[in-house]
Design an enzyme around this catalytic site. Structure first.
Site, PDB file in Angstrom:
ATOM      1  N   ARG A 182      79.556 -46.336  30.506  1.00 25.27           N
ATOM      2  CA  ARG A 182      79.201 -47.727  30.863  1.00 25.27           C
ATOM      3  C   ARG A 182      80.316 -48.406  31.644  1.00 25.27           C
ATOM      4  O   ARG A 182      80.114 -49.410  32.305  1.00 25.27           O
ATOM      5  CB  ARG A 182      78.902 -48.538  29.594  1.00 25.27           C
ATOM      6  CG  ARG A 182      77.602 -48.118  28.917  1.00 25.27           C
ATOM      7  CD  ARG A 182      77.442 -48.824  27.596  1.00 25.27           C
ATOM      8  NE  ARG A 182      78.591 -48.581  26.718  1.00 25.27           N
ATOM      9  CZ  ARG A 182      78.713 -49.064  25.488  1.00 25.27           C
ATOM     10  NH1 ARG A 182      77.766 -49.834  24.982  1.00 25.27           N
ATOM     11  NH2 ARG A 182      79.773 -48.790  24.751  1.00 25.27           N
TER      12      ARG A 182
ATOM     13  N   LYS B  72      72.723 -28.477  35.866  1.00 20.16           N
ATOM     14  CA  LYS B  72      73.798 -27.986  36.736  1.00 20.16           C
ATOM     15  C   LYS B  72      74.881 -29.057  36.767  1.00 20.16           C
ATOM     16  O   LYS B  72      74.983 -29.852  37.709  1.00 20.16           O
ATOM     17  CB  LYS B  72      73.258 -27.649  38.132  1.00 20.16           C
ATOM     18  CG  LYS B  72      74.170 -26.707  38.907  1.00 20.16           C
ATOM     19  CD  LYS B  72      73.435 -26.095  40.082  1.00 20.16           C
ATOM     20  CE  LYS B  72      74.359 -25.362  41.018  1.00 20.16           C
ATOM     21  NZ  LYS B  72      75.102 -24.249  40.460  1.00 20.16           N
TER      22      LYS B  72
ATOM     23  N   ARG C 233      66.029 -30.085  41.325  1.00 26.05           N
ATOM     24  CA  ARG C 233      66.926 -29.671  40.245  1.00 26.05           C
ATOM     25  C   ARG C 233      68.090 -30.659  40.089  1.00 26.05           C
ATOM     26  O   ARG C 233      68.491 -30.998  38.976  1.00 26.05           O
ATOM     27  CB  ARG C 233      67.445 -28.253  40.492  1.00 26.05           C
ATOM     28  CG  ARG C 233      68.182 -27.675  39.295  1.00 26.05           C
ATOM     29  CD  ARG C 233      68.449 -26.201  39.436  1.00 26.05           C
ATOM     30  NE  ARG C 233      69.397 -25.911  40.494  1.00 26.05           N
ATOM     31  CZ  ARG C 233      69.689 -24.678  40.939  1.00 26.05           C
ATOM     32  NH1 ARG C 233      69.082 -23.630  40.404  1.00 26.05           N
ATOM     33  NH2 ARG C 233      70.556 -24.489  41.903  1.00 26.05           N
TER      34      ARG C 233
END
Ligand code: PMP
Length: 292
Positions: free
Chosen positions: A105, A151, A52
């Site tokens: 970035r 999550k 996950r």
């Protein structure tokens, strides 16, 4: 006693485990995390939690700076260094240090840390009595905006719901999605039992696909219940025979009222208790051994 924390490739003392104020995990909630537990020296569903975590990271285009097996070893080592058998483990990966702009970035190196601490168990009375839940005004974020299946470190949606539940004098808040269907509670998935059918909302309702949820669905099948993932309304919850919540920290918590509607006879249900018992057996048996 000070904990030993894994932080960016090193094991350091809690007091030395510091990250920059320019970390985008802090500035923007740009990152992902997992919460795991170990029981009696074994980490429960380690692979499932890591899958996950890597999926969450992939979804936000964040590369975890450790390979799956490396991270697994780091987690095991962190628990070991703290001499813990029963623990709560937090794994966090952030975008890392950048400038004050949003642009990821500008964050060349993700931050990664692992905390293993002794678990603060919920009081047993909570399980014996069951909890009161209220529906909260805050709705679940659209999956096309920020998918709740990720999550991420952006938990404000859940935190607002928790505040609303607390303000209303309840233990937990039931969060509906934009269609008015039930999604989940602030840090747990929700289940009901109606005429021997175990029901829980599907991932498309805007939930985190809980590791405990999956374990409980398997237990349901094994004890002869029909198990269904389907959209639920508040009416379905109010008129259920039994209701409970699932999560890594909370395990399985019986719900005895929702919006003042008493569930069943107002006490933790029989099947809920049976599922809790089966869950206790599984956590004793299974898990990734830390001290071998
Ligand atoms: N939903 C939310 C929003 C959560 O944060 C969690 C984890 N605490 C859960 C459900 C339950 O997931 P798990 O069983 O994997 O802990």
């Amino acid at each position: 006693m000070s904990l030993v924390i894994y932080l960016n490739g090193e094991f350091v003392k809690e007091e030395e485990a510091k990250i920059s104020v320019f970390d985008h995990g802090l500035l923007y909630g740009d990152g992902v995390f997992e919460g795991l537990r170990s029981y009696n020296g074994k980490i429960f569903k380690l692979d499932e939690h890591l899958v996950r975590l890597y999926n969450s990271a992939k979804a936000i285009l964040l590369e975890i700076p450790l390979k799956f097996e490396e991270l697994k070893n780091v987690i095991v080592e962190t628990v070991k260094r703290n001499n813990l058998k029963d623990s709560y483990i937090r794994v966090v990966v952030t975008r890392g240090v950048g400038d004050l702009g949003l642009d990821p970035r500008k964050c060349p190196k993700p931050t990664i840390f692992v905390i293993a601490s002794s678990i603060q168990l919920y009081p047993e009375t909570l399980y014996e009595r069951g909890v009161d839940v209220v529906t909260v005004p805050t709705r679940r974020i659209l999956h096309e905006s920020l998918n709740p299946a990720i999550k991420s470190l952006n938990y404000l949606n859940n935190i607002l719901a928790k505040i609303e539940a607390t303000n209303a004098g309840a233990t937990e808040g039931l969060i509906l999605n934009q269609f008015g269907y039930v999604s989940e509670c602030t840090g747990e998935n929700i289940f009901i039992i109606k005429e021997n059918i175990l029901k829980t909302p599907p991932v498309s309702a805007g939930i985190l696909e809980g590791v405990t949820r999956k374990v409980v669905m398997d237990i349901g099948k094994n004890i002869g219940l029909e198990v269904k993932e389907e959209n639920l309304t508040r009416y379905d919850i109010y008129t259920s025979d039994e209701c409970f919540l699932t999560g890594t920290a909370a395990e399985i918590v019986p719900v005895v009222s929702v919006d003042k509607r008493i569930i069943g006879d107002g006490r933790p249900g029989k099947i809920t208790k049976k599922i809790r018992k089966e869950f206790q057996i599984i956590i004793e048996l299974e898990g990734f051994s830390i001290y071998e």
